[in-house]
Scaffold this motif. Structure first.
Motif, PDB file in Angstrom:
ATOM      1  N   VAL A  44       0.812  -1.176  -0.019  1.00 32.40           N
ATOM      2  CA  VAL A  44       0.073   0.015   0.173  1.00 32.40           C
ATOM      3  C   VAL A  44       0.900   1.113  -0.275  1.00 32.40           C
ATOM      4  O   VAL A  44       0.605   2.301  -0.882  1.00 32.40           O
ATOM      5  CB  VAL A  44      -0.875   0.065   1.390  1.00 32.40           C
ATOM      6  CG1 VAL A  44      -1.783   1.413   1.192  1.00 32.40           C
ATOM      7  CG2 VAL A  44      -1.907  -1.162   1.128  1.00 32.40           C
ATOM      8  N   MET A  45       1.952   1.133   0.864  1.00 28.35           N
ATOM      9  CA  MET A  45       2.824   2.480   0.994  1.00 28.35           C
ATOM     10  C   MET A  45       3.440   2.604  -0.298  1.00 28.35           C
ATOM     11  O   MET A  45       3.828   3.770  -0.734  1.00 28.35           O
ATOM     12  CB  MET A  45       3.850   2.328   2.089  1.00 28.35           C
ATOM     13  CG  MET A  45       3.068   1.942   3.364  1.00 28.35           C
ATOM     14  SD  MET A  45       1.783   3.094   3.913  1.00 28.35           S
ATOM     15  CE  MET A  45       2.375   4.744   3.889  1.00 28.35           C
ATOM     16  N   LEU A  46       3.957   1.377  -1.044  1.00 24.25           N
ATOM     17  CA  LEU A  46       4.539   1.667  -2.134  1.00 24.25           C
ATOM     18  C   LEU A  46       3.748   2.062  -3.251  1.00 24.25           C
ATOM     19  O   LEU A  46       4.173   2.961  -4.091  1.00 24.25           O
ATOM     20  CB  LEU A  46       4.863  -0.101  -2.842  1.00 24.25           C
ATOM     21  CG  LEU A  46       5.810   0.043  -4.182  1.00 24.25           C
ATOM     22  CD1 LEU A  46       7.045   0.917  -4.089  1.00 24.25           C
ATOM     23  CD2 LEU A  46       6.081  -1.643  -4.366  1.00 24.25           C
ATOM     24  N   GLY A  47       2.454   1.773  -3.394  1.00 31.35           N
ATOM     25  CA  GLY A  47       1.497   2.281  -4.367  1.00 31.35           C
ATOM     26  C   GLY A  47       1.572   3.816  -4.316  1.00 31.35           C
ATOM     27  O   GLY A  47       1.673   4.361  -5.261  1.00 31.35           O
ATOM     28  N   LEU A  48       1.258   4.109  -3.012  1.00 30.79           N
ATOM     29  CA  LEU A  48       1.019   5.487  -2.675  1.00 30.79           C
ATOM     30  C   LEU A  48       2.320   6.173  -2.993  1.00 30.79           C
ATOM     31  O   LEU A  48       2.220   7.481  -3.442  1.00 30.79           O
ATOM     32  CB  LEU A  48       0.655   5.625  -1.238  1.00 30.79           C
ATOM     33  CG  LEU A  48      -0.595   5.292  -0.763  1.00 30.79           C
ATOM     34  CD1 LEU A  48      -0.742   5.591   0.720  1.00 30.79           C
ATOM     35  CD2 LEU A  48      -1.669   5.943  -1.477  1.00 30.79           C
ATOM     36  N   GLY A  49       3.218   5.665  -2.826  1.00 35.40           N
ATOM     37  CA  GLY A  49       4.833   6.466  -2.935  1.00 35.40           C
ATOM     38  C   GLY A  49       4.839   6.541  -4.653  1.00 35.40           C
ATOM     39  O   GLY A  49       5.419   7.504  -4.982  1.00 35.40           O
TER      40      GLY A  49
ATOM     41  N   HIS B 204       3.697   9.527  -0.968  1.00 29.33           N
ATOM     42  CA  HIS B 204       4.498   8.775   0.287  1.00 29.33           C
ATOM     43  C   HIS B 204       5.849   9.119  -0.133  1.00 29.33           C
ATOM     44  O   HIS B 204       6.255   8.669  -1.204  1.00 29.33           O
ATOM     45  CB  HIS B 204       3.882   7.395   0.494  1.00 29.33           C
ATOM     46  CG  HIS B 204       4.649   6.991   1.670  1.00 29.33           C
ATOM     47  ND1 HIS B 204       4.616   7.190   2.929  1.00 29.33           N
ATOM     48  CD2 HIS B 204       5.623   5.900   1.388  1.00 29.33           C
ATOM     49  CE1 HIS B 204       5.351   6.443   3.890  1.00 29.33           C
ATOM     50  NE2 HIS B 204       6.062   5.681   3.071  1.00 29.33           N
ATOM     51  N   GLU B 205       6.584   9.221   0.724  1.00 31.79           N
ATOM     52  CA  GLU B 205       7.966   9.348   0.635  1.00 31.79           C
ATOM     53  C   GLU B 205       8.985   7.825   0.615  1.00 31.79           C
ATOM     54  O   GLU B 205       8.686   7.086   1.581  1.00 31.79           O
ATOM     55  CB  GLU B 205       8.697  10.199   1.360  1.00 31.79           C
ATOM     56  CG  GLU B 205      10.265  10.088   1.146  1.00 31.79           C
ATOM     57  CD  GLU B 205      10.643  10.779   0.169  1.00 31.79           C
ATOM     58  OE1 GLU B 205      11.527  10.447  -0.220  1.00 31.79           O
ATOM     59  OE2 GLU B 205       9.988  11.937  -0.210  1.00 31.79           O
ATOM     60  N   LEU B 206       9.288   7.375  -0.720  1.00 31.49           N
ATOM     61  CA  LEU B 206       9.952   6.369  -0.754  1.00 31.49           C
ATOM     62  C   LEU B 206      11.463   6.415  -0.787  1.00 31.49           C
ATOM     63  O   LEU B 206      12.121   5.358  -0.142  1.00 31.49           O
ATOM     64  CB  LEU B 206       9.589   5.681  -2.047  1.00 31.49           C
ATOM     65  CG  LEU B 206       8.164   5.455  -2.258  1.00 31.49           C
ATOM     66  CD1 LEU B 206       8.085   4.731  -4.039  1.00 31.49           C
ATOM     67  CD2 LEU B 206       7.552   4.213  -1.452  1.00 31.49           C
ATOM     68  N   GLY B 207      12.107   7.648  -0.652  1.00 32.87           N
ATOM     69  CA  GLY B 207      13.466   7.574  -0.686  1.00 32.87           C
ATOM     70  C   GLY B 207      14.333   7.186  -1.779  1.00 32.87           C
ATOM     71  O   GLY B 207      13.661   6.624  -2.916  1.00 32.87           O
ATOM     72  N   ASP B 208      15.616   8.036  -1.952  1.00 34.26           N
ATOM     73  CA  ASP B 208      16.332   7.469  -3.350  1.00 34.26           C
ATOM     74  C   ASP B 208      16.327   6.159  -3.207  1.00 34.26           C
ATOM     75  O   ASP B 208      17.032   5.262  -2.535  1.00 34.26           O
ATOM     76  CB  ASP B 208      17.585   8.099  -3.150  1.00 34.26           C
ATOM     77  CG  ASP B 208      17.395   9.793  -3.189  1.00 34.26           C
ATOM     78  OD1 ASP B 208      16.287  10.250  -3.614  1.00 34.26           O
ATOM     79  OD2 ASP B 208      18.416  10.536  -2.689  1.00 34.26           O
ATOM     80  N   GLY B 209      16.073   5.702  -4.758  1.00 40.45           N
ATOM     81  CA  GLY B 209      16.200   4.152  -4.884  1.00 40.45           C
ATOM     82  C   GLY B 209      15.278   3.439  -4.166  1.00 40.45           C
ATOM     83  O   GLY B 209      15.654   2.102  -4.057  1.00 40.45           O
TER      84      GLY B 209
ATOM     85  N   ALA C  66      13.763   0.036   4.125  1.00 45.17           N
ATOM     86  CA  ALA C  66      14.276   0.161   5.609  1.00 45.17           C
ATOM     87  C   ALA C  66      13.150   0.379   6.689  1.00 45.17           C
ATOM     88  O   ALA C  66      12.996  -0.340   7.619  1.00 45.17           O
ATOM     89  CB  ALA C  66      15.324   1.294   5.716  1.00 45.17           C
ATOM     90  N   VAL C  67      12.221   1.403   6.119  1.00 41.44           N
ATOM     91  CA  VAL C  67      11.305   1.720   7.283  1.00 41.44           C
ATOM     92  C   VAL C  67       9.953   1.143   7.210  1.00 41.44           C
ATOM     93  O   VAL C  67       9.395   0.337   7.784  1.00 41.44           O
ATOM     94  CB  VAL C  67      10.965   3.152   7.020  1.00 41.44           C
ATOM     95  CG1 VAL C  67       9.773   3.500   8.026  1.00 41.44           C
ATOM     96  CG2 VAL C  67      12.214   4.079   7.504  1.00 41.44           C
ATOM     97  N   ASP C  68       9.493   1.068   5.819  1.00 39.76           N
ATOM     98  CA  ASP C  68       8.132   0.524   5.358  1.00 39.76           C
ATOM     99  C   ASP C  68       8.011  -1.090   5.441  1.00 39.76           C
ATOM    100  O   ASP C  68       7.068  -1.536   5.620  1.00 39.76           O
ATOM    101  CB  ASP C  68       7.645   1.097   3.944  1.00 39.76           C
ATOM    102  CG  ASP C  68       7.171   2.558   4.342  1.00 39.76           C
ATOM    103  OD1 ASP C  68       6.735   2.974   5.258  1.00 39.76           O
ATOM    104  OD2 ASP C  68       7.352   3.197   3.261  1.00 39.76           O
ATOM    105  N   VAL C  69       9.243  -1.675   4.958  1.00 44.80           N
ATOM    106  CA  VAL C  69       9.113  -3.153   4.991  1.00 44.80           C
ATOM    107  C   VAL C  69       9.954  -3.707   6.320  1.00 44.80           C
ATOM    108  O   VAL C  69       9.160  -4.510   7.157  1.00 44.80           O
ATOM    109  CB  VAL C  69       9.805  -3.554   3.840  1.00 44.80           C
ATOM    110  CG1 VAL C  69      10.060  -5.199   3.923  1.00 44.80           C
ATOM    111  CG2 VAL C  69       9.155  -3.282   2.558  1.00 44.80           C
ATOM    112  N   VAL C  70      11.156  -3.350   6.421  1.00 43.02           N
ATOM    113  CA  VAL C  70      12.033  -3.819   7.365  1.00 43.02           C
ATOM    114  C   VAL C  70      11.577  -3.749   9.079  1.00 43.02           C
ATOM    115  O   VAL C  70      11.199  -4.632   9.762  1.00 43.02           O
ATOM    116  CB  VAL C  70      13.531  -3.929   7.220  1.00 43.02           C
ATOM    117  CG1 VAL C  70      14.308  -4.474   8.354  1.00 43.02           C
ATOM    118  CG2 VAL C  70      14.086  -4.423   5.903  1.00 43.02           C
ATOM    119  N   TRP C  71      11.721  -2.405   9.227  1.00 44.66           N
ATOM    120  CA  TRP C  71      11.295  -1.846  10.454  1.00 44.66           C
ATOM    121  C   TRP C  71       9.879  -2.007  10.971  1.00 44.66           C
ATOM    122  O   TRP C  71       9.677  -2.543  11.971  1.00 44.66           O
ATOM    123  CB  TRP C  71      11.620  -0.226  10.900  1.00 44.66           C
ATOM    124  CG  TRP C  71      11.094   0.345  11.801  1.00 44.66           C
ATOM    125  CD1 TRP C  71      10.406   0.981  11.847  1.00 44.66           C
ATOM    126  CD2 TRP C  71      11.333   0.062  13.304  1.00 44.66           C
ATOM    127  NE1 TRP C  71       9.899   1.424  13.112  1.00 44.66           N
ATOM    128  CE2 TRP C  71      10.682   0.744  13.980  1.00 44.66           C
ATOM    129  CE3 TRP C  71      12.313  -1.025  13.868  1.00 44.66           C
ATOM    130  CZ2 TRP C  71      10.621   0.599  15.507  1.00 44.66           C
ATOM    131  CZ3 TRP C  71      12.106  -0.858  15.179  1.00 44.66           C
ATOM    132  CH2 TRP C  71      11.454  -0.077  15.906  1.00 44.66           C
TER     133      TRP C  71
END
Length: 444
Positions: A176-181, A186-191, A197-202
């Motif tokens: 969901v966050m990837l789609g919004l990004g 939504h902020e995905l970060g460079d690359g 790091a945040v939306d998946v792992v943490w």
């Protein structure tokens, strides 16, 4: 003397109350029919909507905040209930089934829907990913008829579907966050580093760890007070509500996935009833004569089992109540949505092609064969979780035209799922149970 016209809230109370009484009176009869309670709630919702009696009206694009909160609460209660139904042991190989369904099958489902969205529905990549994330998770609320019914049930089918419904409502969140990004919301970060790091792992690891820790600490603290000091007796209902609220709030505060945290809290609380982790009751600090029979059981050697029974009973009743409210709302929403022609081919592809393929690859290497695999492929029930993710996306300001298209597809999928799975669940599960060998449910 004049009387005011009944308000929407008044009518909703009358309808919900009457339906609950009717289900109580006719519940045993309905259970023998080839339909689910959700089908009846859906029909009542349509009957009181603008296309029926016109008693209630909801607009998913205007009442998004209210509907998001309702579906959010419903999913939280159901996830906690699902967690408490499962006995978690690291050496129990059955755990591979829900974990692989909630990860491998989830990724395959999102990828397949994304491909359909881009190449057939002509959606932007971000919108297609979002649609995949909305429709990928199976529903723990509407799937109660195929879930674990009691702590001693060792059936792989029920165990797998219960665990999948609990886990994949959380594992869908990264997509969901990837789609919004990808839609620039939504902020995905460079690359994509921030997403990984945040939306998946943490968010995934942190949510599971936080929920497990809180469920363990709260459960052990209550048992310590009950068994050693004979305090904290009664109010078992507060355990469920308090632990759900505390866990979800802290999970959001630490930017982890609250759905996974609440599911893990239910798992951990259920774990304290296992024989190898039960505390040994000390000599009672308060004589038995000073306590009621119920409090004696709640503070004695059977304190863990007593607490589990009380919390599970309350949770099941609460889950049934929110199911009534949400499915009624879905029935009312049907009248306000203009369904697009694409749902006529999309829904059969989702249920008859994408889900079976995803389940087949997701169960590779697991001891699931034959009828169990086929039933898992069929019972990919979509429901309240999908509605929550849709409303979450709408409240994150996706374009109105996209919101209408996603609403049309999602609501159609949920309605067809309620009907198709509701009709088939009773005869299919009766046939499955009849074919099971005696004692098989007690073997891993």
């Amino acid at each position: 003397m004049t009387f005011a016209e009944p308000t929407t809230f008044t009518l909703a109370c009358i309808v919900a109350g009457g339906l609950l009484i009717a289900m109580t009176l006719g519940g045993s009869f309905i259970a023998r029919l080839p339909l689910s309670a959700a089908m009846l709630y859906l029909c009542v919702g349509v009957a009181i909507s603008p296309v029926g009696l016109g008693l209630l009206k909801l607009d998913a694009l205007k009442n998004t905040v209210l509907l998001e909160r309702l579906t959010e609460v419903a999913v939280l209660i159901s996830l906690f209930t699902a967690g408490m139904k499962l006995d978690f042991r690291l050496r129990d190989g059955r755990w591979r089934i829900p974990v692989q369904l909630a990860t491998v099958s989830m990724v395959i489902t999102v990828a397949a829907i994304t491909a359909l969205g881009v190449y057939v529905l002509n959606l932007p990549v971000g919108a297609a990913v979002l649609l995949g994330a909305i429709l990928a998770p199976t529903d723990p609320v509407l799937a109660s008829d195929v879930q674990v019914a009691n702590p001693g049930d060792r059936d792989r089918l029920r165990y797998g579907l219960t665990g999948e419904g609990g886990l994949n409502d959380g594992t869908a969140f990264p997509f969901v966050m990837l789609g919004l990004g990808l839609l620039g919301l939504h902020e995905l970060g460079d690359g994509g580093w921030r997403w990984w790091a945040v939306d998946v792992v943490w968010a995934v690891a942190g949510g599971l760890a936080l929920g497990w820790m809180l469920g363990t600490l709260v459960g052990r603290a209550i048992l310590y007070l009950r068994m050693r000091h004979r305090e904290a007796l009664g109010s078992d209902e507060f355990i469920a509500l308090g632990l759900i609220g505390l866990t979800y709030g802290l999970a959001l505060l630490f930017h982890t996935y609250g759905f996974l945290a609440v599911f893990a809290a239910g798992l951990a609380l259920r774990r304290i009833d296992e024989p190898d982790v039960r505390p040994v009751p000390p000599a009672p600090a308060v004589p038995d004569e000073a306590l009621s029979p119920d409090d004696q059981e709640a503070s004695g050697a059977e304190a863990p089992a007593h607490m589990m029974r009380a919390v599970q009973r309350f949770n099941s009743q609460l889950e049934s109540f929110v199911e009534v409210a949400i499915v009624l709302a879905v029935g009312v929403l049907v009248a306000t949505v203009r369904f697009r022609a694409e749902v006529l081919w999309f829904i059969p592809v989702l249920f008859l092609v994408i889900r079976p393929v995803a389940v087949y690859f997701g169960l590779l290497g697991t001891p699931v064969r034959g009828s169990q695999r086929r039933l898992m492929a069929w019972f990919g029930i979509r429901g309240i979780g999908s509605l929550y993710y849709l409303l979450y996306a709408i409240n994150h300001n996706i374009e109105r035209a996209l919101a209408q298209q996603l609403l049309s597809i999602t609501l159609a999928v949920v309605v067809v799922s309620v009907i198709a799975h509701g009709i088939s669940v009773t005869p299919l599960m009766k046939r499955y149970e009849a074919r099971r060998k005696p004692g098989r449910q007690h073997r891993p």
